[in-house]
Motif scaffolding. Sequence first.
Motif, PDB file in Angstrom:
ATOM      1  N   ASN A  35      37.657  39.509  37.773  1.00 30.33           N
ATOM      2  CA  ASN A  35      38.307  39.205  39.058  1.00 30.33           C
ATOM      3  C   ASN A  35      39.441  40.188  39.339  1.00 30.33           C
ATOM      4  O   ASN A  35      39.598  40.665  40.461  1.00 30.33           O
ATOM      5  CB  ASN A  35      38.885  37.790  39.042  1.00 30.33           C
ATOM      6  N   ALA A  39      39.783  42.845  42.418  1.00 24.36           N
ATOM      7  CA  ALA A  39      40.947  42.864  43.311  1.00 24.36           C
ATOM      8  C   ALA A  39      41.550  44.268  43.369  1.00 24.36           C
ATOM      9  O   ALA A  39      41.985  44.731  44.424  1.00 24.36           O
ATOM     10  CB  ALA A  39      41.984  41.858  42.827  1.00 24.36           C
ATOM     11  N   ASP A  77      47.512  41.785  37.426  1.00 25.89           N
ATOM     12  CA  ASP A  77      46.877  42.956  38.027  1.00 25.89           C
ATOM     13  C   ASP A  77      47.678  43.401  39.239  1.00 25.89           C
ATOM     14  O   ASP A  77      48.395  42.609  39.840  1.00 25.89           O
ATOM     15  CB  ASP A  77      45.425  42.645  38.419  1.00 25.89           C
ATOM     16  N   MET A  82      46.509  37.623  46.839  1.00 22.83           N
ATOM     17  CA  MET A  82      45.969  36.569  47.706  1.00 22.83           C
ATOM     18  C   MET A  82      47.076  35.962  48.553  1.00 22.83           C
ATOM     19  O   MET A  82      48.189  35.743  48.079  1.00 22.83           O
ATOM     20  CB  MET A  82      45.336  35.462  46.858  1.00 22.83           C
ATOM     21  N   ASN A  90      40.079  30.231  47.927  1.00 23.88           N
ATOM     22  CA  ASN A  90      39.341  30.817  46.808  1.00 23.88           C
ATOM     23  C   ASN A  90      39.404  29.979  45.545  1.00 23.88           C
ATOM     24  O   ASN A  90      38.458  29.943  44.770  1.00 23.88           O
ATOM     25  CB  ASN A  90      39.877  32.212  46.484  1.00 23.88           C
ATOM     26  N   GLY A 119      28.076  31.918  39.170  1.00 27.07           N
ATOM     27  CA  GLY A 119      29.139  32.869  38.912  1.00 27.07           C
ATOM     28  C   GLY A 119      30.500  32.298  39.224  1.00 27.07           C
ATOM     29  O   GLY A 119      31.301  32.886  39.936  1.00 27.07           O
ATOM     30  N   PHE A 122      36.545  31.845  37.928  1.00 27.66           N
ATOM     31  CA  PHE A 122      37.933  31.465  37.740  1.00 27.66           C
ATOM     32  C   PHE A 122      38.109  30.143  36.993  1.00 27.66           C
ATOM     33  O   PHE A 122      38.940  30.012  36.100  1.00 27.66           O
ATOM     34  CB  PHE A 122      38.639  31.407  39.096  1.00 27.66           C
TER      35      PHE A 122
END
Length: 628
Positions: A35, A39, A77, A82, A90, A119, A122
């Motif tokens: 993820n 991003a 990251d 978001m 999300n 999939g 999270f």
Amino acid sequence: MAMQEFKAESKRLLELMIGSIYTHKEIFLRELISNASDAIDKMYFKSLTDDSIKLSRDDFEINIAVDKDARTVTITDNGIGMTKEELENNLGTIAKSGSLAFKNENEQPEDISVIGQFGVGFYSAFMVAKKVTVTSKAFGSQTAYRWTSEGVEGYEIETAERDEVGTTIVLYIKEDTDEERYSEYLDSYRISSLIKRYSDYIHYPIKMPVEKSRKKEDSDEYETYTEIETLNTMLPLWRKNKSEIKEEEYKEFYKNKFYDYEDPIATIHTKTEGTATYDALMFIPTRAPYDYYTKEFQKGLQLYSNGVLIMDKCSDLLPDYLAFVRGLVDSQDLSLNISREMLQHDRQLTIIAKNIEKKILSELKSICNNKREKYETFWSSFGRQIKFGAYDSFGMNKEKLQDLLLFTSSYEEKLVTLDEYISRMKPDQNDIYYVTGENITRCKNLPQTEFVLEKGFEILYLTEDVDEFCIKILDKYKEKGFKSIQDGDFNIDTEDEKKATEKLTEENKPLLEEMQLALGDKVNSIRISNRLKNHAVCITTDGNISLEMEKVLNQMPQDNSVKAKRVLEINPNHKIFALLQKLNDSDKDKLKELTDVLYTQALIVEGVAIENPSEYSAKVCDLLSMLG
Ligand code: ADP
């Protein structure tokens, strides 16, 4: 700050994650890292066109930190981040899966393989964490927000402090239990080996402070210090040498990247130089995704230009009949900024597509020849696709696909290739014989089948709607034609047998004419036949349209006027035949009735829906009453 509830499906999924007895809990890490990498991809793409972003390619990174005392694992990251709404949408809902296909509301799947299909990355965090916080500042937003959840009860969102755009996820690791040692995820050595194993190819550095020790200067004592290490090599799997890649790595890569929970049936990894230079890594899945045979399914391979993703599903790389193939192509010949429209006309891409197609087909062929069991698994998932492929576009691709076809055969009732059928053909047999029916049992029990098998011929049992269309479009295979044993002109009689039948026909002309009169235009003709053993009658067809094709074609919305030319064949050795002869002399009305009943019976045996079942039933009762 009010607690918000998860959407019903998310809640259900979370429950599964939390209570999961899934043994591969460690995958949470690769899910969160992937993820983060996605991003960063988005942010990187933005930075190419947006001068306000001061980050260059080398500035992007993922950071991991482990705190044993606080029992936390932190993943940071500097990706796109978001907004408050995105955190909500999300992480509070599983939007894309729409519906989770649990077989039974109360049933807990054995493992999370069901979930893997969707999939749902999270939430896997909750397999190891009792509490998760996600602090994020979106690109273009002034405020940062923190999303917090301790599981199914719900989540909270509040404003938070964060200077840079990006996301920080903190996992509060569960306490150890008798069954599970969650503390292993607080061991930085364990974390770093998980990253090497699952996330090595991630093309941004994954950094983590690692404790090391060194000898103090001018002393024999040691001191510990921390050093930030990059844990991944960042070399995409497909760029590595084939000889350096373990089977396991391919499988993990496939499952991780293409959201499958099963290993692929085959992996195809090619490196090509020449007219087109590219690496391709492709997989043939074991099972068709749930939406495979729907309009929603999109085929395509990922397309990379020198390691950078430029398109997620490049459909031009795969012909429709290979739509099931997953994978990617990485070529240095393609420009990063090529548009979709340009791609379609790109010469390199056309060459690559051609090469790839050849590769996949020859791989399938080899599995078919050498690993039949595997191939049959493949066939049960995608055989239909291959058959459609052979039929499609007036059979344009039939030569490429004909060797990949499997049909069930009367020979040991196994799936066979056309080549295998031919190898067992009788010396003077010119055609491959087949019969159509709803299922193997029906095919086997058809009146026509008995006789052909008894004469020692092999028959293909065609049970899918596309089968006969596929066979008809093939027309010939290695000089051999195809012949339905349900065809009116199917004949394996010897010359003597033919003569005998002709004689019988001549002698019974008045009877046949009377019967034809009874059935009118329901049948094209009525014949005495040598092909029946224990059955009194059967239906065959003249011309190009079989009963099976009539059925299939009439199910289509446009056209429901297709009619097969039906033939009623009578067994002269059956005692019913004697009765017919007798009735022709004594009671023409009864003959009419009996003929109609026999015709309807033959249709039932063929699996054709009859028009007026109650009339049929009345007639049978009427005839039965003669017994009394
Ligand atoms: P998936 O990754 O399969 O879409 P997830 O449940 O893992 O499903 O994530 C849901 C969504 O949350 C992602 O699609 C992405 O939009 C967003 N998301 C998750 N992690 C991050 C992150 N680190 N930075 C930005 N967005 C994220």
